[in-house]
Design a protein around this motif. Sequence first.
Motif, PDB file in Angstrom:
ATOM      1  N   VAL A  10       0.854  -1.188   0.000  1.00  0.00           N
ATOM      2  CA  VAL A  10       0.000   0.000   0.000  1.00  0.00           C
ATOM      3  C   VAL A  10       0.889   1.237   0.000  1.00  0.00           C
ATOM      4  O   VAL A  10       1.665   1.449   0.940  1.00  0.00           O
ATOM      5  CB  VAL A  10      -0.925   0.033   1.238  1.00  0.00           C
ATOM      6  CG1 VAL A  10      -1.839   1.242   1.191  1.00  0.00           C
ATOM      7  CG2 VAL A  10      -1.727  -1.254   1.351  1.00  0.00           C
ATOM      8  N   VAL A  11       0.786   2.064  -1.055  1.00  0.00           N
ATOM      9  CA  VAL A  11       1.616   3.258  -1.167  1.00  0.00           C
ATOM     10  C   VAL A  11       0.708   4.492  -1.181  1.00  0.00           C
ATOM     11  O   VAL A  11      -0.109   4.660  -2.081  1.00  0.00           O
ATOM     12  CB  VAL A  11       2.493   3.233  -2.434  1.00  0.00           C
ATOM     13  CG1 VAL A  11       3.434   4.445  -2.461  1.00  0.00           C
ATOM     14  CG2 VAL A  11       3.283   1.931  -2.519  1.00  0.00           C
ATOM     15  N   GLU A  12       0.867   5.321  -0.165  1.00  0.00           N
ATOM     16  CA  GLU A  12       0.080   6.551  -0.013  1.00  0.00           C
ATOM     17  C   GLU A  12       0.960   7.555   0.725  1.00  0.00           C
ATOM     18  O   GLU A  12       1.475   7.245   1.795  1.00  0.00           O
ATOM     19  CB  GLU A  12      -1.201   6.258   0.777  1.00  0.00           C
ATOM     20  CG  GLU A  12      -1.972   7.466   1.239  1.00  0.00           C
ATOM     21  CD  GLU A  12      -2.418   8.395   0.132  1.00  0.00           C
ATOM     22  OE1 GLU A  12      -1.961   9.555   0.118  1.00  0.00           O
ATOM     23  OE2 GLU A  12      -3.229   7.971  -0.714  1.00  0.00           O
ATOM     24  N   ASP A  13       1.150   8.737   0.146  1.00  0.00           N
ATOM     25  CA  ASP A  13       2.076   9.704   0.726  1.00  0.00           C
ATOM     26  C   ASP A  13       1.507  10.515   1.889  1.00  0.00           C
ATOM     27  O   ASP A  13       2.260  11.183   2.588  1.00  0.00           O
ATOM     28  CB  ASP A  13       2.634  10.641  -0.345  1.00  0.00           C
ATOM     29  CG  ASP A  13       1.562  11.465  -1.034  1.00  0.00           C
ATOM     30  OD1 ASP A  13       0.531  10.890  -1.441  1.00  0.00           O
ATOM     31  OD2 ASP A  13       1.759  12.684  -1.189  1.00  0.00           O
ATOM     32  N   HIS A  14       0.229  10.453   2.123  1.00  0.00           N
ATOM     33  CA  HIS A  14      -0.370  11.142   3.273  1.00  0.00           C
ATOM     34  C   HIS A  14      -0.530  10.134   4.413  1.00  0.00           C
ATOM     35  O   HIS A  14      -1.317   9.183   4.283  1.00  0.00           O
ATOM     36  CB  HIS A  14      -1.726  11.750   2.898  1.00  0.00           C
ATOM     37  CG  HIS A  14      -1.602  12.839   1.888  1.00  0.00           C
ATOM     38  ND1 HIS A  14      -1.763  12.603   0.542  1.00  0.00           N
ATOM     39  CD2 HIS A  14      -1.287  14.157   2.030  1.00  0.00           C
ATOM     40  CE1 HIS A  14      -1.575  13.742  -0.107  1.00  0.00           C
ATOM     41  NE2 HIS A  14      -1.284  14.688   0.762  1.00  0.00           N
ATOM     42  N   PRO A  15       0.197  10.321   5.515  1.00  0.00           N
ATOM     43  CA  PRO A  15       0.201   9.328   6.600  1.00  0.00           C
ATOM     44  C   PRO A  15      -1.188   8.955   7.115  1.00  0.00           C
ATOM     45  O   PRO A  15      -1.463   7.779   7.333  1.00  0.00           O
ATOM     46  CB  PRO A  15       1.036   9.994   7.699  1.00  0.00           C
ATOM     47  CG  PRO A  15       1.898  10.975   6.983  1.00  0.00           C
ATOM     48  CD  PRO A  15       1.095  11.449   5.804  1.00  0.00           C
ATOM     49  N   PHE A  16      -2.066   9.936   7.289  1.00  0.00           N
ATOM     50  CA  PHE A  16      -3.391   9.618   7.815  1.00  0.00           C
ATOM     51  C   PHE A  16      -4.208   8.819   6.809  1.00  0.00           C
ATOM     52  O   PHE A  16      -4.946   7.905   7.180  1.00  0.00           O
ATOM     53  CB  PHE A  16      -4.144  10.891   8.235  1.00  0.00           C
ATOM     54  CG  PHE A  16      -3.527  11.563   9.427  1.00  0.00           C
ATOM     55  CD1 PHE A  16      -3.459  10.927  10.654  1.00  0.00           C
ATOM     56  CD2 PHE A  16      -2.989  12.834   9.315  1.00  0.00           C
ATOM     57  CE1 PHE A  16      -2.888  11.535  11.756  1.00  0.00           C
ATOM     58  CE2 PHE A  16      -2.403  13.458  10.413  1.00  0.00           C
ATOM     59  CZ  PHE A  16      -2.345  12.808  11.631  1.00  0.00           C
ATOM     60  N   GLN A  17      -4.064   9.131   5.523  1.00  0.00           N
ATOM     61  CA  GLN A  17      -4.769   8.365   4.501  1.00  0.00           C
ATOM     62  C   GLN A  17      -4.209   6.952   4.399  1.00  0.00           C
ATOM     63  O   GLN A  17      -4.956   5.998   4.179  1.00  0.00           O
ATOM     64  CB  GLN A  17      -4.693   9.063   3.147  1.00  0.00           C
ATOM     65  CG  GLN A  17      -5.538  10.312   3.089  1.00  0.00           C
ATOM     66  CD  GLN A  17      -5.534  10.959   1.716  1.00  0.00           C
ATOM     67  OE1 GLN A  17      -5.200  10.329   0.721  1.00  0.00           O
ATOM     68  NE2 GLN A  17      -5.906  12.220   1.665  1.00  0.00           N
ATOM     69  N   LEU A  18      -2.892   6.815   4.572  1.00  0.00           N
ATOM     70  CA  LEU A  18      -2.280   5.492   4.559  1.00  0.00           C
ATOM     71  C   LEU A  18      -2.845   4.633   5.681  1.00  0.00           C
ATOM     72  O   LEU A  18      -3.226   3.476   5.466  1.00  0.00           O
ATOM     73  CB  LEU A  18      -0.754   5.607   4.684  1.00  0.00           C
ATOM     74  CG  LEU A  18       0.032   4.288   4.712  1.00  0.00           C
ATOM     75  CD1 LEU A  18      -0.193   3.485   3.438  1.00  0.00           C
ATOM     76  CD2 LEU A  18       1.506   4.578   4.931  1.00  0.00           C
ATOM     77  N   ILE A  19      -2.949   5.205   6.859  1.00  0.00           N
ATOM     78  CA  ILE A  19      -3.526   4.477   8.002  1.00  0.00           C
ATOM     79  C   ILE A  19      -4.985   4.135   7.732  1.00  0.00           C
ATOM     80  O   ILE A  19      -5.431   3.014   7.995  1.00  0.00           O
ATOM     81  CB  ILE A  19      -3.358   5.289   9.298  1.00  0.00           C
ATOM     82  CG1 ILE A  19      -1.878   5.352   9.681  1.00  0.00           C
ATOM     83  CG2 ILE A  19      -4.184   4.690  10.430  1.00  0.00           C
ATOM     84  CD1 ILE A  19      -1.565   6.360  10.773  1.00  0.00           C
TER      85      ILE A  19
END
Length: 130
Positions: A10-19
Amino acid sequence: MQDRKLAILVVEDHPFQLIAIQMHLNRMGFYHLTPALDADEARQACQRRTGPFDLFLCDINLPGTNGVALLEELAKSGRIQHAVLLSYQGEDELQTLEKHLQDIGLPVLACLSKPLDQAMLLRALDRESA
């Protein structure tokens, strides 16, 4: 491909969206997740893994690169088997991109709009099985 034992990068640069994405996938029964905040972390995760990831779930817009370029790199190196790209783009743009990526031979199951929709992801995973 809805096997809940899928290894998912899972690759997402916004930490909260990644969580949030990880929590959403956990609620769907997917627990073998490897998170990455950028392309470098994704590459490192791929190097640590002995085999390819079953699914690459990636934001299209990443700092320093984009999800499409990273998808192409990881697919050509055999690090991922299938991909779902995520973006805030409109449905028509995403469908056009999805068709283009499939036409050039990249293993894209879907290009989906954010936030991640459970039913749409499951339909995309079913496409691989069909």
